[in-house]
Scaffold this motif. Structure first.
Motif, mmCIF file in Angstrom:
data_model
loop_
_atom_site.group_PDB
_atom_site.id
_atom_site.type_symbol
_atom_site.label_atom_id
_atom_site.label_comp_id
_atom_site.label_asym_id
_atom_site.label_seq_id
_atom_site.Cartn_x
_atom_site.Cartn_y
_atom_site.Cartn_z
ATOM 1 N N PHE A 102 38.035 31.001 27.784
ATOM 2 C CA PHE A 102 37.058 30.059 27.254
ATOM 3 C C PHE A 102 36.627 29.045 28.308
ATOM 4 O O PHE A 102 35.469 28.604 28.302
ATOM 5 C CB PHE A 102 37.616 29.356 26.016
ATOM 6 N N MET A 103 37.522 28.678 29.208
ATOM 7 C CA MET A 103 37.120 27.779 30.300
ATOM 8 C C MET A 103 35.997 28.433 31.114
ATOM 9 O O MET A 103 35.046 27.760 31.525
ATOM 10 C CB MET A 103 38.337 27.459 31.185
ATOM 11 N N LYS A 104 36.090 29.739 31.312
ATOM 12 C CA LYS A 104 35.032 30.449 32.048
ATOM 13 C C LYS A 104 33.724 30.465 31.262
ATOM 14 O O LYS A 104 32.641 30.285 31.820
ATOM 15 C CB LYS A 104 35.468 31.893 32.345
ATOM 16 N N VAL A 105 33.849 30.704 29.959
ATOM 17 C CA VAL A 105 32.638 30.712 29.115
ATOM 18 C C VAL A 105 31.962 29.346 29.163
ATOM 19 O O VAL A 105 30.740 29.240 29.319
ATOM 20 C CB VAL A 105 32.997 31.081 27.659
ATOM 21 N N LEU A 106 32.760 28.303 29.062
ATOM 22 C CA LEU A 106 32.181 26.948 29.072
ATOM 23 C C LEU A 106 31.535 26.631 30.412
ATOM 24 O O LEU A 106 30.483 25.990 30.470
ATOM 25 C CB LEU A 106 33.263 25.910 28.763
ATOM 26 N N ASP A 107 32.141 27.090 31.481
ATOM 27 C CA ASP A 107 31.576 26.810 32.794
ATOM 28 C C ASP A 107 30.242 27.513 32.971
ATOM 29 O O ASP A 107 29.361 27.025 33.679
ATOM 30 C CB ASP A 107 32.556 27.225 33.903
ATOM 31 N N ARG A 108 30.107 28.656 32.303
ATOM 32 C CA ARG A 108 28.834 29.371 32.387
ATOM 33 C C ARG A 108 27.797 28.775 31.433
ATOM 34 O O ARG A 108 26.654 28.553 31.815
ATOM 35 C CB ARG A 108 29.057 30.850 32.053
ATOM 36 N N ALA A 109 28.212 28.518 30.200
ATOM 37 C CA ALA A 109 27.244 28.076 29.192
ATOM 38 C C ALA A 109 26.886 26.602 29.341
ATOM 39 O O ALA A 109 25.747 26.207 29.126
ATOM 40 C CB ALA A 109 27.803 28.337 27.797
ATOM 41 N N ARG A 110 27.848 25.771 29.659
ATOM 42 C CA ARG A 110 27.657 24.318 29.812
ATOM 43 C C ARG A 110 26.812 23.716 28.689
ATOM 44 O O ARG A 110 25.735 23.151 28.935
ATOM 45 C CB ARG A 110 27.046 23.992 31.164
ATOM 46 N N PRO A 111 27.285 23.828 27.463
ATOM 47 C CA PRO A 111 26.489 23.321 26.342
ATOM 48 C C PRO A 111 26.270 21.806 26.397
ATOM 49 O O PRO A 111 27.145 21.069 26.859
ATOM 50 C CB PRO A 111 27.334 23.693 25.111
ATOM 51 N N ASP A 112 25.088 21.394 25.954
ATOM 52 C CA ASP A 112 24.829 19.958 25.786
ATOM 53 C C ASP A 112 25.610 19.431 24.602
ATOM 54 O O ASP A 112 26.027 18.277 24.589
ATOM 55 C CB ASP A 112 23.326 19.732 25.541
ATOM 56 N N LEU A 113 25.759 20.274 23.589
ATOM 57 C CA LEU A 113 26.504 19.881 22.386
ATOM 58 C C LEU A 113 27.347 21.061 21.915
ATOM 59 O O LEU A 113 26.824 22.147 21.689
ATOM 60 C CB LEU A 113 25.532 19.469 21.266
ATOM 61 N N LEU A 114 28.648 20.830 21.820
ATOM 62 C CA LEU A 114 29.572 21.870 21.358
ATOM 63 C C LEU A 114 30.244 21.360 20.088
ATOM 64 O O LEU A 114 30.831 20.274 20.079
ATOM 65 C CB LEU A 114 30.627 22.146 22.440
ATOM 66 N N LEU A 115 30.152 22.139 19.035
ATOM 67 C CA LEU A 115 30.829 21.782 17.780
ATOM 68 C C LEU A 115 31.963 22.771 17.544
ATOM 69 O O LEU A 115 31.742 23.978 17.474
ATOM 70 C CB LEU A 115 29.848 21.828 16.601
ATOM 71 N N SER A 116 33.178 22.254 17.410
ATOM 72 C CA SER A 116 34.350 23.077 17.139
ATOM 73 C C SER A 116 34.780 22.827 15.698
ATOM 74 O O SER A 116 35.180 21.709 15.346
ATOM 75 C CB SER A 116 35.478 22.706 18.115
ATOM 76 N N PHE A 117 34.677 23.865 14.877
ATOM 77 C CA PHE A 117 34.891 23.699 13.440
ATOM 78 C C PHE A 117 36.337 23.950 13.035
ATOM 79 O O PHE A 117 36.946 24.949 13.435
ATOM 80 C CB PHE A 117 33.956 24.619 12.650
ATOM 81 N N HIS A 118 36.861 23.025 12.232
ATOM 82 C CA HIS A 118 38.251 23.071 11.783
ATOM 83 C C HIS A 118 38.327 22.681 10.311
ATOM 84 O O HIS A 118 37.331 22.359 9.682
ATOM 85 C CB HIS A 118 39.100 22.076 12.601
ATOM 86 N N GLN A 119 39.565 22.703 9.801
ATOM 87 C CA GLN A 119 39.924 22.207 8.468
ATOM 88 C C GLN A 119 41.259 21.471 8.617
ATOM 89 O O GLN A 119 42.012 21.758 9.557
ATOM 90 C CB GLN A 119 40.140 23.380 7.506
ATOM 91 N N PRO A 120 41.670 20.630 7.677
ATOM 92 C CA PRO A 120 41.048 20.281 6.392
ATOM 93 C C PRO A 120 40.634 18.812 6.298
ATOM 94 O O PRO A 120 40.523 18.269 5.199
ATOM 95 C CB PRO A 120 42.228 20.496 5.446
ATOM 96 N N LEU A 121 40.404 18.116 7.427
ATOM 97 C CA LEU A 121 40.299 16.648 7.403
ATOM 98 C C LEU A 121 38.963 16.133 6.883
ATOM 99 O O LEU A 121 38.804 14.937 6.648
ATOM 100 C CB LEU A 121 40.584 16.092 8.804
ATOM 101 N N ASN A 122 37.982 17.020 6.726
ATOM 102 C CA ASN A 122 36.700 16.687 6.124
ATOM 103 C C ASN A 122 35.994 15.508 6.780
ATOM 104 O O ASN A 122 35.915 14.415 6.209
ATOM 105 C CB ASN A 122 36.868 16.412 4.625
#
Ligand SMILES: [Zn+2]
Length: 203
Positions: A102-122
């Motif tokens: 994933f570090m490689k993917v991020l270095d290639r994509a370099r998103p302006d905004l990355l959302l990482s979805f989780h549970q359960p803290l709402n």
């Protein structure tokens, strides 16, 4: 696996990560819904990357950690600490293949905004590099702003690593313990799509 969809020439790059913790499967529908919206051509102003199963081994057995018992969101080389138990951080920073990849993917994509979805803290984490973006995302997704504080152990997180190294912003978005499946598959992706499109400058 990562899917790159939308408009590759767009000035705004976004990324959605689902399934980093394999026992938080109530958010999986977001990735499916976003890919369906992409197939309909909805992302005209966004170069969008979708990671639908960050922790595939954990997802299969409904477990937070990967197959080696590591909490992948404590394994990044950013303030890494040798946590044990539920937050086991691995035997060293970036010890896991998922982290490396994933570090490689991020270095290639370099998103302006990355959302990482989780549970359960709402809620949406307010304690980010740019709190104004947290407010923007919370409003767009109709979720409350909260300070998650990583359950007290903000070490080795993916968002912390990305925020420290790249100009873009990564943030954690949490839904509740039992989010409605239809909402997650249909309405949540529409909200995500709308906020990305606005951020990308679509009229
Ligand atoms: Zn999680």
């Amino acid at each position: 696996m990562a899917y790159r969809v939308g408009n590759y020439d767009a000035k705004f790059t976004a990324m959605v990560v689902v399934g980093m913790h394999g026992n938080e499967r109530g958010v999986n529908g977001i990735a499916t819904g976003l890919r369906e919206l992409a197939a309909q051509g909805r992302f005209t102003a966004v170069d969008l990357w979708i990671v639908p199963a960050y922790n595939p081994d954990g997802l299969v057995v409904n477990r937070r950690q990967n197959s080696r018992g590591v909490d992948l969101n404590r394994n990044f080389p950013q303030n890494w600490r040798p946590l044990t138990g539920n937050y086991y951080a691995g035997n060293q920073a970036a010890s896991e293949v998922e982290t490396h990849s994933f570090m490689k993917v991020l270095d290639r994509a370099r998103p302006d905004l990355l959302l990482s979805f989780h549970q359960p803290l709402n809620g949406v984490d307010i304690d980010t590099k740019y709190p104004s973006w947290s407010r923007y995302v919370a409003e767009g997704l109709n979720l409350p702003l909260k300070n998650f504080n990583c359950g007290g152990v903000c070490s080795g997180t993916m968002t912390g690593w990305y925020n420290a190294r790249y100009p873009g912003i990564a943030m954690t978005v949490e839904y509740g313990a039992k989010p409605d499946a239809t909402y997650m598959r249909t309405y949540a992706p529409r909200r995500v799509a709308a906020l990305f499109q606005r951020a990308g400058g679509a009229s």
